[in-house]
Motif scaffolding. Structure first.
Motif, PDB file in Angstrom:
ATOM      1  N   SER A  16       0.832  -1.213   0.000  1.00 16.75           N
ATOM      2  CA  SER A  16       0.000   0.000   0.000  1.00 16.75           C
ATOM      3  C   SER A  16       0.865   1.261   0.000  1.00 16.75           C
ATOM      4  O   SER A  16       0.551   2.241  -0.662  1.00 16.75           O
ATOM      5  CB  SER A  16      -0.932   0.005   1.211  1.00 16.75           C
ATOM      6  N   ASP A  58      -8.255 -10.151   3.936  1.00 17.34           N
ATOM      7  CA  ASP A  58      -7.732 -10.583   2.636  1.00 17.34           C
ATOM      8  C   ASP A  58      -6.849 -11.833   2.714  1.00 17.34           C
ATOM      9  O   ASP A  58      -6.150 -12.151   1.739  1.00 17.34           O
ATOM     10  CB  ASP A  58      -7.008  -9.435   1.923  1.00 17.34           C
ATOM     11  N   ASN A  72     -11.129 -19.243  -4.640  1.00 17.72           N
ATOM     12  CA  ASN A  72     -12.035 -18.210  -5.135  1.00 17.72           C
ATOM     13  C   ASN A  72     -13.348 -18.341  -4.349  1.00 17.72           C
ATOM     14  O   ASN A  72     -13.445 -19.170  -3.433  1.00 17.72           O
ATOM     15  CB  ASN A  72     -12.252 -18.310  -6.658  1.00 17.72           C
ATOM     16  N   TRP A  95     -11.435  -9.818  -1.844  1.00 17.32           N
ATOM     17  CA  TRP A  95     -10.868 -10.649  -2.904  1.00 17.32           C
ATOM     18  C   TRP A  95      -9.876  -9.845  -3.742  1.00 17.32           C
ATOM     19  O   TRP A  95      -9.998  -8.631  -3.876  1.00 17.32           O
ATOM     20  CB  TRP A  95     -11.997 -11.176  -3.800  1.00 17.32           C
ATOM     21  N   THR A  96      -8.898 -10.547  -4.312  1.00 16.65           N
ATOM     22  CA  THR A  96      -7.970  -9.877  -5.224  1.00 16.65           C
ATOM     23  C   THR A  96      -8.721  -9.496  -6.502  1.00 16.65           C
ATOM     24  O   THR A  96      -9.877  -9.874  -6.701  1.00 16.65           O
ATOM     25  CB  THR A  96      -6.812 -10.818  -5.630  1.00 16.65           C
ATOM     26  N   GLU A  97      -8.046  -8.773  -7.372  1.00 18.51           N
ATOM     27  CA  GLU A  97      -8.663  -8.404  -8.654  1.00 18.51           C
ATOM     28  C   GLU A  97      -9.063  -9.645  -9.445  1.00 18.51           C
ATOM     29  O   GLU A  97      -9.997  -9.610 -10.235  1.00 18.51           O
ATOM     30  CB  GLU A  97      -7.694  -7.556  -9.484  1.00 18.51           C
ATOM     31  N   ASP A  98      -8.331 -10.729  -9.214  1.00 19.05           N
ATOM     32  CA  ASP A  98      -8.631 -11.991  -9.907  1.00 19.05           C
ATOM     33  C   ASP A  98      -9.707 -12.793  -9.189  1.00 19.05           C
ATOM     34  O   ASP A  98     -10.014 -13.924  -9.599  1.00 19.05           O
ATOM     35  CB  ASP A  98      -7.369 -12.857 -10.014  1.00 19.05           C
ATOM     36  N   GLY A  99     -10.232 -12.221  -8.096  1.00 20.84           N
ATOM     37  CA  GLY A  99     -11.291 -12.914  -7.375  1.00 20.84           C
ATOM     38  C   GLY A  99     -10.786 -14.032  -6.474  1.00 20.84           C
ATOM     39  O   GLY A  99     -11.508 -14.988  -6.198  1.00 20.84           O
TER      40      GLY A  99
END
Lengths: 128, 128
Positions: free
Chosen positions: A55, B82, B36, B11-15
C-alpha cells in the motif's frame, strides 16, 4: 543483495513473495505479508522481519512505529519456492495493528465472522 | 453461493484469496494455496478444503488424486479480510505433492536452502 538463495525464489511478476509469520513457540500464525528481494535480504541480515508494504510501496520494518518487532529465528521455503514461512519471536506479544496477538482473530461461526480474540492494547497507545 | 460472510472478504482483482492451511493439532503449516468464492463456499459446505488451482484454472478438491484430503475444522479471517487461515486435519499425514508432511520442508541454513524433512511416501505411489 548477493546470495543465490534469493535467486531460487519464484518471485511474482511484481517481484514479491508472500510471507507467513508464525510464533516459534506457540505455533500460532501471527500475520501474513509480502517481501521483495531487498526486504527478504534485509530480514536475513538484520534478523528482524522487514516486509514490503504494497500500500505504501516502501520497505516496512515491522515494529518501526509500534515497537513490536519480529525477531526471525528461521526462514523456510515451500515446495514451489513461492511462499516463505518465518518463525518469529514477537516483541510485545502483539502482531496485529488492532492491538491483538494475531491478525487472525475472526472465526467463521454459524455463517458469521466472529471475533474470538481480545484486544491486548489500545492501538491509540501503540501508534502515537 | 449465498452468505454475506463471503462478501466480507477482500478478494484480489482476480477474485482470489490466499489460504494458509495449518494442522489443527500440531500447529504446523502444511501448505499455502488460493481459493475463489466458489471454492471457499464449497470448503465450508463440504467440510473439506477445495482450492482454486491457478495453474489449471479449475476447482481443486485437495486429495482428489492423492486421497490426502483436508478436513476443515475452523476457518479464520485476518484483520484486512484478505487472507484466510484454515485449521485442518490432514488425511494420510501428507500435504505436499513431494510426499512430505508439509510443503515447507526447506530451511535457510548458512545461506542455503536445506531440506530438513523426510519424504514419507514416494510420490509415484501417491499419484498413480
Amino acid at each position: 543483495m548477493s546470495g543465490s538463495w534469493l535467486d531460487e525464489i519464484a518471485w511474482t511478476e511484481d517481484g514479491l513473495v508472500p510471507v507467513i509469520a508464525q510464533d516459534h513457540l506457540s505455533g500460532r500464525i501471527l500475520m501474513f505479508a509480502w517481501m521483495n528481494r531487498e526486504s527478504l535480504a534485509l530480514t536475513e541480515q538484520e534478523g528482524f522481519a522487514v516486509y514490503w508494504s504494497r500500500s505504501r510501496q516502501r520497505l516496512w520494518r515491522k515494529g518501526e512505529e509500534s515497537g513490536h518487532r519480529q525477531k526471525v529465528l528461521d526462514i523456510q521455503l515451500d515446495c514451489d519456492a513461492d511462499v516463505i514461512l518465518i518463525k518469529i519471536e514477537q516483541e510485545g506479544g502483539i502482531a496485529c495493528h488492532t492491538g491483538r496477538e494475531s491478525c487472525f482473530y475472526r472465526s467463521l461461526k454459524h455463517g458469521e465472522w466472529q471475533t474470538v480474540d481480545p484486544i491486548l492494547k489500545d492501538p491509540k497507545t501503540i501508534y502515537k
